[in-house]
Write a protein that holds these residues in place. Structure first.
Motif, short mmCIF file in Angstrom:
data_model
loop_
_atom_site.label_atom_id
_atom_site.label_comp_id
_atom_site.label_asym_id
_atom_site.label_seq_id
_atom_site.Cartn_x
_atom_site.Cartn_y
_atom_site.Cartn_z
N LEU A 112 0.82 -1.21 0.00
CA LEU A 112 0.00 0.00 0.00
C LEU A 112 0.86 1.26 0.00
O LEU A 112 0.52 2.25 -0.66
CB LEU A 112 -0.95 -0.01 1.21
N ARG A 113 1.97 1.22 0.70
CA ARG A 113 2.87 2.37 0.70
C ARG A 113 3.49 2.60 -0.68
O ARG A 113 3.87 3.73 -1.02
CB ARG A 113 3.98 2.19 1.75
N GLN A 114 3.56 1.53 -1.48
CA GLN A 114 4.12 1.63 -2.83
C GLN A 114 3.05 1.93 -3.88
O GLN A 114 3.34 1.97 -5.07
CB GLN A 114 4.82 0.32 -3.20
N GLY A 115 1.82 2.12 -3.43
CA GLY A 115 0.73 2.37 -4.37
C GLY A 115 0.24 1.12 -5.06
O GLY A 115 -0.38 1.18 -6.14
N LYS A 116 0.47 -0.04 -4.46
CA LYS A 116 0.04 -1.32 -5.03
C LYS A 116 -1.00 -1.95 -4.10
O LYS A 116 -1.54 -1.30 -3.24
CB LYS A 116 1.25 -2.24 -5.21
N GLY A 117 -1.26 -3.23 -4.31
CA GLY A 117 -2.18 -3.93 -3.44
C GLY A 117 -3.63 -3.57 -3.68
O GLY A 117 -4.35 -3.17 -2.76
N ARG A 118 -4.11 -3.71 -4.92
CA ARG A 118 -5.50 -3.40 -5.22
C ARG A 118 -6.45 -4.49 -4.74
O ARG A 118 -7.60 -4.23 -4.42
CB ARG A 118 -5.68 -3.20 -6.74
#
Length: 324
Positions: A150-156
């Motif tokens: 989530l911190r990397q803008g991933k994990g949808r």
């Protein structure tokens, strides 16, 4: 520029256990996609009845030597919740199948739109992978790995039953390497949704461009699950969602899916499902199906509504035998 030489198509996975679902799926698919290439990836060896539908619905069958290796990956992720879970991994052979750009679909859904624009959106908007519904808890457990994504803008946390991708985005060798890495953090992946957790992990770890169909294309419902709020209506040959005040109000419904539901139960949008299941049947046969639904399912529906009340539901689960 989208090349006119690209081979596009749709893969689906099914067997005789979901035969009725497959009939509804195939009727809906061919209504809106009469000429789009359609390819069955057999879920397992129990496909005798299903294969008899090949000519009627004009679909091919894709058998690949990698099925055993994909099932081995699935078996490694299995914790005993889903005995058929390893077969779900066969769908990922689509990445090296005959289509250059493709969509994968489970059969517990009906298709309500031309799917070619969704497949071609990969090139039109320069994406590697496009997905639909998202539910992060169905993919990753709360924990450090999830927080890092989530911190990397991933994990949808997208659903693994409806997505589009480019051919050779992954190889079987790459899947096996990613699987070995994912198993090191198995406790941080959803314990049940093995194939869903796996493909999300692969897309999150590999530097590829992913997106959501609705966000990329616009004027499309964010979710396709039958239980979403609102009412689906038909207008000018298309389906839309009426949810006044909701974010998807009057947006087009591309598909409706019933993940987690059993055919014999009464569930949201079942009459829409049956309208495709009974398509081309004679009037009396169709009426008998609806009558049976009401007679058999109504008592179950009333019981479900009753035990869904908070206090009754809490008592119900306290009395259930605990798994050992």
């Amino acid at each position: 520029m989208v090349s006119s030489d690209l081979k596009i198509g749709v893969y689906f996975s099914a067997n005789d256990v979901v035969y009725d679902w497959a009939i509804a799926f195939l009727n809906s698919f061919r209504q809106f996609n009469p000429d789009l290439r359609l390819i069955l990836i057999p879920f397992n060896d129990r496909c005798e009845r299903l294969l008899q539908l090949k000519e009627e619905y004009n679909f091919e069958v894709y058998i690949d030597p990698s099925f055993d290796r994909l099932e081995a990956i699935g078996q490694a992720f299995e914790l005993g919740h889903t005995p058929t879970g390893p077969y779900w991994f066969r769908r990922y052979a689509a990445f090296w199948g005959p289509c250059d750009r493709f969509m994968y679909l489970d059969v517990r859904q009906v298709i309500l739109s031309d799917l070619t624009p969704l497949i071609m959106a990969l090139d039109r908007f320069n994406f590697d992978f496009l997905h639909y519904d998202c539910a992060l808890d169905q993919v990753y457990e709360p924990g450090e790995f999830r927080q890092q994504l989530l911190r990397q803008g991933k994990g949808r946390g997208f659903n693994s039953g409806r997505w589009a991708a480019r051919k050779e985005l992954f190889s079987i060798e790459e899947f096996e390497k990613l699987a070995a890495d994912a198993l090191k953090i198995r406790e941080q992946l959803n314990p049940r949704n093995t194939d869903q957790a796996f493909i999300n992990y692969c897309c999150d770890l590999k530097p590829i461009v992913c997106g959501h169909f609705a966000e990329v294309m616009g004027n499309t419902c964010q979710n396709g699950w039958a239980r979403q709020p609102g009412h689906v209506y038909h207008q000018d040959g298309k389906y839309y969602l009426w949810d006044y005040g909701g974010i998807d109000h009057k947006k087009q419904v591309i598909l409706i899916h019933w993940a987690g539901y059993k055919w014999e139960n009464f569930f949201p949008q079942k009459f829409l499902l049956l309208s495709f299941f009974t398509k081309d049947r004679n009037y009396l046969a169709s009426i008998s199906i609806y009558v049976k639904l009401i007679v058999v399912s109504l008592p179950k529906l009333l019981i479900t509504i009753l035990i869904s009340q908070r206090k009754i539901n809490s008592f119900y689960h306290l009395q259930k035998p605990q798994a050992r």
